[in-house]
Write a protein that holds these residues in place. Structure first.
Motif, PDB file in Angstrom:
ATOM      1  N   UNK A 174      -9.079   8.577  -6.883  1.00  0.00           N
ATOM      2  CA  UNK A 174      -8.681   8.037  -8.185  1.00  0.00           C
ATOM      3  C   UNK A 174      -7.931   6.723  -7.983  1.00  0.00           C
ATOM      4  N   UNK A 175      -7.973   5.866  -9.002  1.00  0.00           N
ATOM      5  CA  UNK A 175      -7.271   4.585  -8.903  1.00  0.00           C
ATOM      6  C   UNK A 175      -5.804   4.734  -9.299  1.00  0.00           C
ATOM      7  N   UNK A 176      -5.073   3.669  -9.132  1.00  0.00           N
ATOM      8  CA  UNK A 176      -3.621   3.703  -9.348  1.00  0.00           C
ATOM      9  C   UNK A 176      -3.263   4.070 -10.795  1.00  0.00           C
ATOM     10  N   UNK A 177      -3.985   3.498 -11.757  1.00  0.00           N
ATOM     11  CA  UNK A 177      -3.697   3.794 -13.166  1.00  0.00           C
ATOM     12  C   UNK A 177      -3.823   5.285 -13.462  1.00  0.00           C
ATOM     13  N   UNK A 178      -4.810   5.926 -12.845  1.00  0.00           N
ATOM     14  CA  UNK A 178      -5.007   7.361 -13.070  1.00  0.00           C
ATOM     15  C   UNK A 178      -3.826   8.173 -12.544  1.00  0.00           C
ATOM     16  N   UNK A 179      -3.305   7.766 -11.364  1.00  0.00           N
ATOM     17  CA  UNK A 179      -2.165   8.474 -10.780  1.00  0.00           C
ATOM     18  C   UNK A 179      -0.884   8.208 -11.559  1.00  0.00           C
ATOM     19  N   UNK A 232      -7.789   3.090  -3.323  1.00  0.00           N
ATOM     20  CA  UNK A 232      -7.943   4.341  -4.061  1.00  0.00           C
ATOM     21  C   UNK A 232      -7.118   5.433  -3.372  1.00  0.00           C
ATOM     22  N   UNK A 233      -6.836   6.504  -4.120  1.00  0.00           N
ATOM     23  CA  UNK A 233      -6.056   7.610  -3.588  1.00  0.00           C
ATOM     24  C   UNK A 233      -6.896   8.881  -3.602  1.00  0.00           C
ATOM     25  N   UNK A 234      -6.802   9.673  -2.524  1.00  0.00           N
ATOM     26  CA  UNK A 234      -7.416  10.999  -2.533  1.00  0.00           C
ATOM     27  C   UNK A 234      -6.609  11.866  -3.496  1.00  0.00           C
ATOM     28  N   UNK A 235      -7.293  12.600  -4.358  1.00  0.00           N
ATOM     29  CA  UNK A 235      -6.585  13.332  -5.411  1.00  0.00           C
ATOM     30  C   UNK A 235      -5.745  14.471  -4.824  1.00  0.00           C
ATOM     31  N   UNK A 236      -4.495  14.636  -5.287  1.00  0.00           N
ATOM     32  CA  UNK A 236      -3.667  15.753  -4.844  1.00  0.00           C
ATOM     33  C   UNK A 236      -3.973  17.025  -5.616  1.00  0.00           C
ATOM     34  N   UNK A 252      -0.684  10.518 -14.858  1.00  0.00           N
ATOM     35  CA  UNK A 252      -0.267  11.923 -14.783  1.00  0.00           C
ATOM     36  C   UNK A 252       1.136  12.088 -14.220  1.00  0.00           C
ATOM     37  N   UNK A 253       1.754  10.978 -13.759  1.00  0.00           N
ATOM     38  CA  UNK A 253       3.120  11.056 -13.247  1.00  0.00           C
ATOM     39  C   UNK A 253       3.228  11.155 -11.740  1.00  0.00           C
ATOM     40  N   UNK A 254       2.099  11.013 -11.015  1.00  0.00           N
ATOM     41  CA  UNK A 254       2.141  11.054  -9.558  1.00  0.00           C
ATOM     42  C   UNK A 254       2.702   9.748  -8.980  1.00  0.00           C
ATOM     43  N   UNK A 255       2.371   8.647  -9.614  1.00  0.00           N
ATOM     44  CA  UNK A 255       2.867   7.334  -9.206  1.00  0.00           C
ATOM     45  C   UNK A 255       3.731   6.754 -10.321  1.00  0.00           C
ATOM     46  N   UNK A 256       4.711   5.927  -9.940  1.00  0.00           N
ATOM     47  CA  UNK A 256       4.964   5.418  -8.589  1.00  0.00           C
ATOM     48  C   UNK A 256       5.871   6.320  -7.741  1.00  0.00           C
ATOM     49  N   UNK A 257       6.420   7.382  -8.309  1.00  0.00           N
ATOM     50  CA  UNK A 257       7.476   8.144  -7.668  1.00  0.00           C
ATOM     51  C   UNK A 257       7.051   8.886  -6.405  1.00  0.00           C
ATOM     52  N   UNK A 258       5.802   9.376  -6.356  1.00  0.00           N
ATOM     53  CA  UNK A 258       5.408  10.266  -5.258  1.00  0.00           C
ATOM     54  C   UNK A 258       4.331   9.658  -4.359  1.00  0.00           C
ATOM     55  N   UNK A 259       4.391   8.358  -4.189  1.00  0.00           N
ATOM     56  CA  UNK A 259       3.351   7.679  -3.406  1.00  0.00           C
ATOM     57  C   UNK A 259       3.298   8.187  -1.967  1.00  0.00           C
ATOM     58  N   UNK A 260       4.442   8.532  -1.393  1.00  0.00           N
ATOM     59  CA  UNK A 260       4.456   8.968   0.012  1.00  0.00           C
ATOM     60  C   UNK A 260       3.756  10.310   0.209  1.00  0.00           C
ATOM     61  N   UNK A 261       3.535  11.048  -0.884  1.00  0.00           N
ATOM     62  CA  UNK A 261       2.860  12.343  -0.771  1.00  0.00           C
ATOM     63  C   UNK A 261       1.340  12.213  -0.851  1.00  0.00           C
ATOM     64  N   UNK A 262       0.843  10.996  -1.066  1.00  0.00           N
ATOM     65  CA  UNK A 262      -0.580  10.791  -1.288  1.00  0.00           C
ATOM     66  C   UNK A 262      -1.251  10.128  -0.088  1.00  0.00           C
ATOM     67  N   UNK A 263      -2.555  10.382   0.053  1.00  0.00           N
ATOM     68  CA  UNK A 263      -3.379   9.674   1.029  1.00  0.00           C
ATOM     69  C   UNK A 263      -4.061   8.503   0.310  1.00  0.00           C
ATOM     70  N   UNK A 264      -3.941   7.312   0.875  1.00  0.00           N
ATOM     71  CA  UNK A 264      -4.490   6.111   0.253  1.00  0.00           C
ATOM     72  C   UNK A 264      -5.579   5.517   1.124  1.00  0.00           C
ATOM     73  N   UNK A 265      -6.675   5.089   0.504  1.00  0.00           N
ATOM     74  CA  UNK A 265      -7.778   4.485   1.241  1.00  0.00           C
ATOM     75  C   UNK A 265      -7.545   2.993   1.421  1.00  0.00           C
ATOM     76  N   UNK A 266      -8.334   2.382   2.289  1.00  0.00           N
ATOM     77  CA  UNK A 266      -8.217   0.942   2.516  1.00  0.00           C
ATOM     78  C   UNK A 266      -8.646   0.138   1.293  1.00  0.00           C
TER      79      UNK A 266
END
Length: 417
Positions: free
Chosen positions: A193-198, A218-222, A201-215
């Motif tokens: 999912x892209x940054x706006x999607x995260x 994009x982020x792998x969904x938690x 739902x409240x995952x970003x910007x606060x919990x970025x360290x808990x996510x896997x990010x692609x080059x």
């Protein structure tokens, strides 16, 4: 995101409510930023109004052939001032938005007040616990292979084979079929999912360290909550269609930052796990009732699997960032001799809807923010653990298949060695 109007009008009450969940709202900072915003916004609007009037005068004078040099100088000066004030306004709005994005949801007044999970309230226990059973899932089966998974990917992954892989597949089918029976529409969704999607739902910007990010950024969904909720981002649905129920089976990816040393063995806490998600867009006036319904939908799976579990209401200090009210379902794990969370069913009120711009319209075409609720139905890894540990027979070295899953197997007992 909290309603900024509510913050302006009742900030002391909001501050008090947020303190119940351990969040200290910087009232002074909010008031200073909002005051600066108001001044700059008035300045920008006044400058825009003045520029419009001068531009009209410029057009009239030019049309009559009169000199416009002085007026042009005034307009140029106004444009410079407007640009300067607009830049300052954008900075203040960005700071104000960052402050709002950092604020968690306000707990519902009915949520029990408490500081931590020790203050959570057990609502009810279901089924019978066999306290004499102490078997651990890794010690009774070689069909869950964490060593091979570590070889392939690293720690906190698992490889399932044989009957374990089949048992997980049958659980997925059972959970999806039960959700569909209960009125949920099944979706296949992106696993990134892209940054706006995260943010939505409240995952970003606060919990970025808990996510896997692609080059590619994009982020792998938690959790499938992310894509399912964002199906409705920037949309207006009809009031008559509420509640809208959707479900999806996905892998979930979490870095588990800060949790090293906790539940590192087996399937309890992994970087990748499977989950069936239940999500609803609902009406504000009955979102609490719909939360009860969603909770019952998740409980039904455990009833079908004949597993002992309990329902716990989370106190204010243990609520998730976006939630105003949450019930956890905890299944009995013989290997740990305790109940462990297997589903978290939450009401987010209009918190996610404001961040994602999810609205509904009534018969008079009036638009309001919807409420969103979601929960796991269920987490596959933990369900698998509970099933094999609770149903393991020491004598035969087999596990009993509950009636709800027997249609997927040739026998009622299966080997897992």
């Amino acid at each position: 995101m909290l309603d900024i109007k509510e913050l302006r009008e009742n900030i002391d009450q909001v501050q008090s409510s947020l303190l119940e969940r351990g969040y200290s709202l910087d009232v002074r900072k909010f008031k200073e930023l909002d005051a600066e915003r108001k001044v700059l916004q008035v300045n920008v609007e006044n400058l825009q109004s003045s520029r419009k009037k001068l531009s009209e005068d410029f057009g009239k004078l030019k049309a009559t052939g009169e000199k416009v040099d002085d007026l042009k100088d005034k307009i140029d000066h106004l444009n410079k001032e407007l640009k300067k004030e607009s830049i300052e306004l954008d900075k203040i709005l960005e700071s104000l938005n960052a402050l709002l994005l950092d604020m968690p949801n306000v707990p519902h007044f009915s949520s029990p007040v408490g500081a931590s999970e020790s203050d959570n309230v057990v609502i009810k226990k279901y089924g019978t616990v066999d306290a004499s059973k102490k078997v651990d899932h890794l010690s009774i089966t070689k069909q869950i292979d964490t060593e091979m998974a570590t070889k392939i990917a690293g720690p906190r992954f698992a490889l399932l084979k044989g009957n374990m892989a089949k048992l997980q597949r049958s659980l997925i089918t059972l959970m999806l079929e039960t959700a569909i029976k209960n009125g949920y529409e099944e979706y296949y969704v992106p696993y990134m999912a892209n940054r706006d999607s995260l943010i939505g739902v409240g995952q970003l910007p606060k919990f970025e360290e808990d996510l896997f990010k692609t080059t590619e950024g994009l982020y792998l969904i938690p959790t499938a909550e992310v894509p399912l909720t964002n199906i409705f981002r920037n949309t207006v649905v009809d009031e008559d269609d509420l509640p809208i129920k959707v479900t999806a089976h996905t892998p979930c990816f979490r870095s588990e930052a800060g949790s090293y040393g906790r539940d590192t063995k087996g399937l309890i806490r992994q970087h990748q796990f499977e989950k069936i998600e239940l999500m609803q867009v609902t009406h504000p006036s009955h979102s609490l009732d719909d939360l009860d319904g969603l909770l019952n939908n998740a409980k039904e799976i455990l009833d079908l699997l004949e597993l002992p579990y309990q329902v716990v209401e989370l106190c204010t200090g243990d609520l998730g960032f976006s939630s105003c009210k949450t019930f956890d379902i905890e299944v009995w794990m013989p290997g740990q001799s305790k109940y462990r969370e297997i589903s978290s069913c939450s009401n987010f009120s209009d918190f996610q809807a404001r961040r994602s711009n999810i609205k509904f319209k009534d018969k008079n075409n009036n638009k309001s923010f919807a409420h969103t609720i979601n929960g796991s139905g269920l987490a596959l890894g933990r369900t698998l653990i509970a099933l094999i540990e609770n149903n393991y027979d020491e004598n035969t070295k087999q596990i009993a298949i509950p009636k709800a899953l027997q249609k997927y197997f040739d026998k009622n007992l299966i080997n897992i060695d």
